[in-house]
Design a protein around this motif. Structure first.
Motif: not given
Length: 616
Positions: A184, A189, A191, A211-212, A214-216, A218-219
């Motif tokens: 990243y 980026s 996944t 950023d990472i 928040q993505s984690c 949400s998942l």
């Protein structure tokens, strides 16, 4: 650093940028005063106040003097040349696309730079630092790239500056998690998947890469299940993410029997954690014996380790070897029996757990008048109570559904006037029964006519099953119907399916466990107690056990995989409530409503701990 400058930049503005942004950046990144700051030859860069400022700070970093138009040393000139060529090829009328072209070229330059930096890392070229992950796996990196990704690394490298390569160890970050974070940092980026989300979350949280994180986050919320809810709960507790922690814990309480029976994570709970879980009133279990079996499984997993926590078994009354062999537990059992005998405590007086879902009964007709009352049924304590009274009487014969935290009370009859409903099929007007059907689309807020049914009918029952709408029975002006129709919304077609064995109207229709249930009703001669069950795979009807009391115009819902029929009409209004257990094909009475009611609306609602009327 990227600094917005507006439309123009003069020497004074440039001096502000150099002193306020460039200077602290250079001293932070190059504490040994070995950094280079390259600028182009724009006029504002050559002003006397700028030259004097750089002379005053020439011991802190170097500003190389280059000849004008040095594109190889000023990569930005390549970008300007490309922009000028593309703009020159456009007509004046397309001036509005200038910003898009500039953005596209900036993006192209950024992608190119990221690709070059990543290739250098993979080739171990110009790397100046080693990052060591858990297990001792080393990654050679460029400090400057990591500084651009995370303030954590900026602070780390500036506090411990070094002229030569150093090793920084992070034993709490897995090798795979570190690899993903470095990817990243160099490419911008990553996944996030169910397989890597936990280790990626921990690493990103440590390094402050929001950023990472928040993505984690949400998942994890999206993929919360019985298999992972305990580990997510522990992770959220560790990093103080209260919303995620509370949702994971509530999921554990509501799905306790599945988790305790099949989750490996359950066996790794501490005694204190397990005691906290099983001590909650919100724990969702149908029988307390399920709690005992869960504790027993936990104890048997590591008897020696869990021996000191045996007292948590005292939430049940079952006698087992683990209790009899533990003196503290045995003393608690003897004391509990003694106290209950002396106080004549009845089991029904003990506090019950709170259910995860409750059954409200809205409106209807009470004592020949529409009522303003909403009663709520607690399946744990087998108890109805009034929880709400509206300002005016609620319409009778309304439908109600629960969706995303809201209860929809739809249509009905008020003062002999029929109200607009959100889904209508058939019915009656002054000319007779209808076969027409309408559909409401929430996305467009529009009604539309759909294909009419084969038969006109009123007082029919309807339900959905496997994405199709079933309409059962009903009446005509001169008789009652046993026919059943099925509507497929994909092709806008109705289909007559196998009819019921007997005609009836004012029935209760509901789907449960891949079957369609048609219950009770009226057939012009008598009130009906019989139950018919439709299997869409076999396309046939079977008879199930009849209700204890015949009735029509009643409320119906599925709560904890059991069918509940509420109130209704049997000669007069009735207050009786029954439940059907399909596993044993049997009906049994439960607590009556406070007063006889019919034409009542029912739906199952998730219990809302923060809502006063649903707090049992």
């Amino acid at each position: 650093p990227l600094v917005p400058t507006g439309h123009g930049l003069n020497a004074t503005g440039y001096l502000s940028i150099v002193s306020d942004h460039v200077h602290p950046f250079m001293t932070t990144m190059y504490p040994s005063s070995d950094g280079y700051f390259q600028q182009d030859n724009a006029s504002c860069r050559k002003a006397p106040i700028i030259s004097n400022w750089f002379l005053e700070h020439d011991d802190e970093f170097t500003v190389p003097q280059r000849p004008p138009q040095s594109p190889d040393l000023n990569p930005i000139e390549h970008l300007w040349d490309e922009v000028e060529r593309e703009l020159g090829a456009l007509d004046a009328e397309y001036v509005c696309v200038y910003s898009e072209i500039i953005f596209r070229n900036l993006l192209r330059m950024s992608t190119l730079c990221s690709s070059i930096y990543n290739e250098l890392r993979l080739e171990d070229t110009l790397c100046d630092t080693v990052i060591r992950a858990g297990g001792g796996l080393d990654f050679k990196v460029h400090r400057l790239i990591l500084c651009g990704c995370s303030s954590y690394f900026r602070v780390l490298f500036c506090i411990k500056p070094a002229s030569q390569q150093q090793v920084y160890s992070f034993p709490g970050v897995s090798p795979n998690g570190m690899q993903l974070i470095l990817d990243y940092a160099y490419t911008g980026s990553v996944t996030v998947t169910e397989d890597n989300v936990m280790e990626l979350f921990e690493g990103a949280e440590l390094f402050g890469i929001q950023d990472i994180v928040q993505s984690c986050y949400s998942l994890l919320l999206q993929k919360l299940c019985s298999r992972n809810c305990i580990s997510i709960w522990k992770l959220a507790e560790q990093y103080n993410y209260t919303e995620l922690r509370d949702k994971a814990f509530l999921y554990m309480l509501y799905h306790f029997e599945d988790i305790a029976g099949y989750s490996a994570e359950f066996l790794l709970l501490s005694g204190e954690q397990l005691a906290d879980i099983i001590g909650r009133d919100e724990l969702h279990v149908k029988q307390e014996s399920a709690v005992f079996q869960a504790v027993l499984r936990w104890v048997n997993f590591a008897p020696e380790k869990h021996r000191d926590h045996m007292t948590i078994l005292m939430n049940t009354e079952t006698k087992v070897e683990q209790v009899k062999n533990n003196r503290q537990c045995l003393n608690m059992v003897i004391h509990t029996i003694k106290v209950r005998r002396e106080s004549n405590t009845n089991r029904s007086q003990l506090r019950t757990r709170l259910p995860s879902h409750v059954l409200p009964a809205f409106g209807g007709i009470d004592n020949n008048h529409t009522t303003d009352k909403t009663e709520l049924y607690d399946v744990r304590s087998d108890y109805w109570r009034t929880v709400f009274r509206s300002d005016k009487a609620l319409p009778e014969s309304s439908s109600c559904v629960y969706l995303n935290g809201s209860i929809y009370y739809i249509g009905g009859c008020e003062n002999n006037s029929y109200l607009s409903s959100v889904q209508s099929m058939g019915g009656m007007n002054y000319q007779g029964t209808l076969s027409s059907a309408e559909r409401f689309e929430p996305e467009t807020n529009q009604w539309s006519m759909i294909e009419p049914m084969y038969e006109s009918r009123a007082d029919a029952g309807s339900a959905t099953l496997h994405g199709e709408v079933y309409v059962c029975g009903g009446r005509l002006s001169d008789g009652f119907l046993s026919s059943v129709e099925c509507y497929n919304p994909n092709n806008n077609q109705w289909m007559l399916i196998t009819p019921m064995t007997s005609p009836r109207a004012a029935v209760g229709v509901i789907s449960n466990k891949d079957h369609l249930y048609v219950i009770g009703g009226y057939n012009s001669i008598t009130y009906v107690s019989t139950v018919e069950v439709y299997d869409p795979l076999l396309k046939s009807w079977e008879t199930a056990s009849s209700m204890i009391h015949p009735r029509c115009n009643f409320g119906i819902a599925v709560l904890e995989d059991q069918l509940f029929v509420v109130g209704g009409v049997h000669k007069n209004g009735t207050s009786s409530v029954e439940l059907y257990d399909g596993t044993i094909d049997s009906w049994q009475p439960v607590q009556d409503l406070e007063a006889p009611r019919f034409a009542v609306g029912c739906c199952v609602v998730e219990r809302q701990p923060d809502t006063a009327c649903f707090l049992l």
